[in-house]
Write a protein that holds these residues in place. Structure first.
Motif, PDB file in Angstrom:
ATOM      1  N   TYR A  34       0.854  -1.190   0.000  1.00 52.11           N
ATOM      2  CA  TYR A  34       0.000   0.000   0.000  1.00 52.11           C
ATOM      3  C   TYR A  34       0.886   1.234   0.000  1.00 52.11           C
ATOM      4  CZ  TYR A  34       1.078   0.258   5.016  1.00 52.11           C
ATOM      5  OH  TYR A  34       1.742   0.323   6.216  1.00 52.11           O
ATOM      6  N   HIS A  87      -3.302   7.265  -5.305  1.00 56.87           N
ATOM      7  CA  HIS A  87      -4.304   6.608  -4.452  1.00 56.87           C
ATOM      8  C   HIS A  87      -4.915   5.403  -5.164  1.00 56.87           C
ATOM      9  CE1 HIS A  87      -4.366  10.072  -1.617  1.00 56.87           C
ATOM     10  NE2 HIS A  87      -4.639   9.092  -0.773  1.00 56.87           N
ATOM     11  N   ILE A  88      -5.149   5.556  -6.461  1.00 54.34           N
ATOM     12  CA  ILE A  88      -5.686   4.426  -7.239  1.00 54.34           C
ATOM     13  C   ILE A  88      -4.667   3.286  -7.284  1.00 54.34           C
ATOM     14  CG2 ILE A  88      -6.427   3.696  -9.557  1.00 54.34           C
ATOM     15  CD1 ILE A  88      -7.570   6.614  -9.857  1.00 54.34           C
ATOM     16  N   SER A 101      -2.430   2.702  -5.065  1.00 60.77           N
ATOM     17  CA  SER A 101      -2.397   2.125  -3.721  1.00 60.77           C
ATOM     18  C   SER A 101      -3.519   1.105  -3.538  1.00 60.77           C
ATOM     19  CB  SER A 101      -2.509   3.226  -2.666  1.00 60.77           C
ATOM     20  OG  SER A 101      -2.473   2.654  -1.378  1.00 60.77           O
ATOM     21  N   ASP A 102      -4.731   1.462  -3.975  1.00 60.62           N
ATOM     22  CA  ASP A 102      -5.862   0.523  -3.871  1.00 60.62           C
ATOM     23  C   ASP A 102      -5.573  -0.767  -4.628  1.00 60.62           C
ATOM     24  OD1 ASP A 102      -7.235   2.334  -2.370  1.00 60.62           O
ATOM     25  OD2 ASP A 102      -8.517   3.057  -3.998  1.00 60.62           O
ATOM     26  N   LYS A 103      -4.968  -0.605  -5.809  1.00 65.65           N
ATOM     27  CA  LYS A 103      -4.629  -1.764  -6.632  1.00 65.65           C
ATOM     28  C   LYS A 103      -3.603  -2.655  -5.919  1.00 65.65           C
ATOM     29  CE  LYS A 103      -1.962  -2.134 -10.574  1.00 65.65           C
ATOM     30  NZ  LYS A 103      -1.378  -1.610 -11.809  1.00 65.65           N
ATOM     31  N   ARG A 137      -2.992  -2.788  -2.677  1.00 65.60           N
ATOM     32  CA  ARG A 137      -3.568  -3.400  -1.476  1.00 65.60           C
ATOM     33  C   ARG A 137      -4.422  -4.613  -1.861  1.00 65.60           C
ATOM     34  NH1 ARG A 137      -4.300  -0.667   3.462  1.00 65.60           N
ATOM     35  NH2 ARG A 137      -4.157   1.298   2.325  1.00 65.60           N
ATOM     36  N   ARG A 138      -5.207  -4.414  -2.900  1.00 62.80           N
ATOM     37  CA  ARG A 138      -6.070  -5.486  -3.391  1.00 62.80           C
ATOM     38  C   ARG A 138      -5.233  -6.716  -3.774  1.00 62.80           C
ATOM     39  NH1 ARG A 138     -11.766  -5.975  -3.733  1.00 62.80           N
ATOM     40  NH2 ARG A 138     -11.961  -7.988  -4.761  1.00 62.80           N
ATOM     41  N   TYR A 182      -3.895  -8.342  -0.651  1.00 63.68           N
ATOM     42  CA  TYR A 182      -4.952  -9.093   0.040  1.00 63.68           C
ATOM     43  C   TYR A 182      -5.269 -10.392  -0.713  1.00 63.68           C
ATOM     44  CZ  TYR A 182      -6.145  -5.508   3.546  1.00 63.68           C
ATOM     45  OH  TYR A 182      -6.125  -4.645   4.607  1.00 63.68           O
ATOM     46  N   GLU A 185     -15.948  -3.844   0.247  1.00 65.73           N
ATOM     47  CA  GLU A 185     -15.247  -2.709   0.861  1.00 65.73           C
ATOM     48  C   GLU A 185     -13.737  -2.928   0.903  1.00 65.73           C
ATOM     49  OE1 GLU A 185     -17.746  -4.321   2.510  1.00 65.73           O
ATOM     50  OE2 GLU A 185     -19.351  -2.903   2.102  1.00 65.73           O
ATOM     51  N   GLY A 186     -13.291  -4.077   0.429  1.00 67.07           N
ATOM     52  CA  GLY A 186     -11.858  -4.351   0.417  1.00 67.07           C
ATOM     53  C   GLY A 186     -11.341  -4.862   1.751  1.00 67.07           C
TER      54      GLY A 186
END
Lengths: 280, 174
Positions: free
Chosen positions: B56, B90-91, B93-95, B97-98, B101, B160-161
């Motif tokens: 992240y 930020h996008i 980062s979401d990618k 993190r996903r 996970y 929600e991730g």
């Protein structure tokens, strides 16, 4: 019994220091209350990294005055170190305490009386002379504690005011941090068990610089020494290293965490961006 | 030279962590919009982070501070470019993190459950916690789990991730 309330802006280090300063005041007989519970004394621990430090500070002071117009308002911490005079002119502010003086709050607080003139008292020293280290840890949350192990920074990063707000890099000793971890574990035997300690500081990989007679700092111990010692503390299930500079994250540290009992496999490593860093 | 050294050092540290702890979580602090950050330099930063096996990003938008060296550096990045770059990272980062996970689904981990009830209407009646490697986990609220460490099986990722779990042996995720 006088009632005191805190508001903390910014980082986990600020939260750990507020928590410790609050416990010192409680030990002195002050009652700790929430900000909106009409305290006699409001204490605002500020940040200089947060955007609009000035605006936030003014807003909280205004809020404090609404809650208790007769309340004494003290502003302390990083922004108070950088802009003491500016803060002193904010209507409603009664005292401004810089980087060193915030840890003298327990000595000064008994003298806090609102001046009839509304004139704020300013307690501030040149940041070059701020070399004392004050141990702290947070106890607001029963799941985890932020344990301060280091303060200040000697890195001249282009964008950052923290060296001006907190001074030179300096640390606690391994023995003191281990003692604090035992203390946290011991408190944890009660209902408010703390299971996780997060190591906190400005530049924690730089751990080990200890002041010698106010003249210079000397590297006595290393961050590796610290985590090796903490790994043996019974009663704490997890230690987390919050953030560590890549040049200070050595193979030895990584190897140790990989086989440690209590340090978790989570690293937070600042990269910042290409033109921003001046590496030592 | 300095830049190359820095980037190589960073990549090497990340590689070392992943070599010894393949499931380690690695977070990155990154500033966008620092003076001198041209579009090309920003893209380099993006590409570098995109290739790194990090989990992240903490994205900070540069803002001016008195008495700092950065104030002397040109060109200054416009406010809109700073905001745009922040959004792009930020996008990313979401990618990241996903992906991190997803790499954890099917593994066993130990969660430290927290006191705070999960926020958001869709999460009512749930509680959350973190694994050793900082995966945020969600489970049905149970006061007995508060502030306890619990071995779980990581089963899947919610809209929600957040990671859903089954307590090893007993089902707590639903």
């Amino acid at each position: 019994m006088k009632k005191v309330a805190f508001y903390t802006l910014g980082c986990k280090l600020n939260f750990s220091e507020t928590s410790t300063i609050g416990r010192m005041l409680e030990a002195q007989g002050y009652e700790r209350v929430e900000f909106n519970q009409r305290p006699d004394i409001f204490i605002i621990n500020t940040c200089s990294v947060t955007d609009n430090a000035d605006k936030k500070c003014r807003k909280i002071v205004r809020e404090a005055q609404k809650i208790n117009p007769d309340g004494y308002v003290a502003v302390l911490g990083c922004y108070a170190q950088l802009k003491p005079q500016e803060i002193a002119t904010i209507p409603g502010v009664d005292a401004v305490l810089g980087a060193a003086e915030k840890f003298r709050l327990h000595e000064l607080i008994d003298t806090f009386e609102k001046a009839p003139t509304g004139q704020a008292r300013v307690f501030n020293s040149n940041i070059e002379t701020v070399i004392d280290y004050h141990a702290s840890y947070s106890l607001n949350d029963r799941t985890r504690t932020f344990l301060k192990v280091q303060d200040g920074c000697d890195y001249p990063c282009s964008y950052c005011t923290i060296p001006l707000a907190r001074g030179k890099s300096r640390s606690d000793t391994v023995a003191n941090v281990v003692r604090a971890a035992h203390e946290i574990a011991w408190r944890g035997r009660s209902a408010a068990a703390v299971k996780e300690i997060v190591l906190t500081g400005v530049n924690i990989g730089d751990f080990g610089l200890v002041d010698e007679f106010g003249l210079a700092t000397r590297k006595c111990e290393s961050f590796l020494d610290l985590i090796q010692a903490l790994d043996e503390v019974e009663g704490i299930e997890r230690f987390r290293i919050s953030s560590i500079e890549p040049n200070l994250l050595t193979d030895e540290i990584i190897t140790f965490v990989a086989q440690s009992k209590r340090f978790v496999p989570h690293f937070h490593v600042p990269l910042q961006s290409e033109p921003t860093r001046c590496w030592p | 030279m300095r830049r190359r050294y820095k980037r190589e050092l960073y990549a090497e540290r990340v590689a070392k962590i992943k070599e010894l702890m393949p499931h380690a979580c690695i977070g990155v602090d990154v500033i966008v919009g620092h003076p001198g950050e041209t579009e090309a330099l920003f893209r380099e930063t993006y590409e570098f982070l995109n290739q790194m096996p990090v989990s992240y990003l903490h994205v900070f938008t540069y803002s001016e501070r008195p008495n700092t060296h950065a104030l002397t550096i040109r060109p200054v990045v416009s406010g809109s470019a700073r905001a745009e770059r922040s959004k792009i990272l930020h996008i990313l980062s979401d990618k990241k993190r996903r992906a991190f996970y997803e790499s954890q689904v099917g593994r066993e981990a130990t969660v430290l459950f927290e006191e705070d009830v999960a926020a958001g209407a869709t999460l009512a009646g749930m509680m959350q916690g973190f694994t050793e490697n900082y995966v945020r986990v969600i489970a049905k609220y149970d006061p007995l789990l508060i502030n306890e460490t619990m071995p779980v099986l990581l089963t899947g990722i919610t809209a929600e991730g957040l990671m859903e779990v089954e307590e090893v042996g007993v089902l707590v995720g639903h």
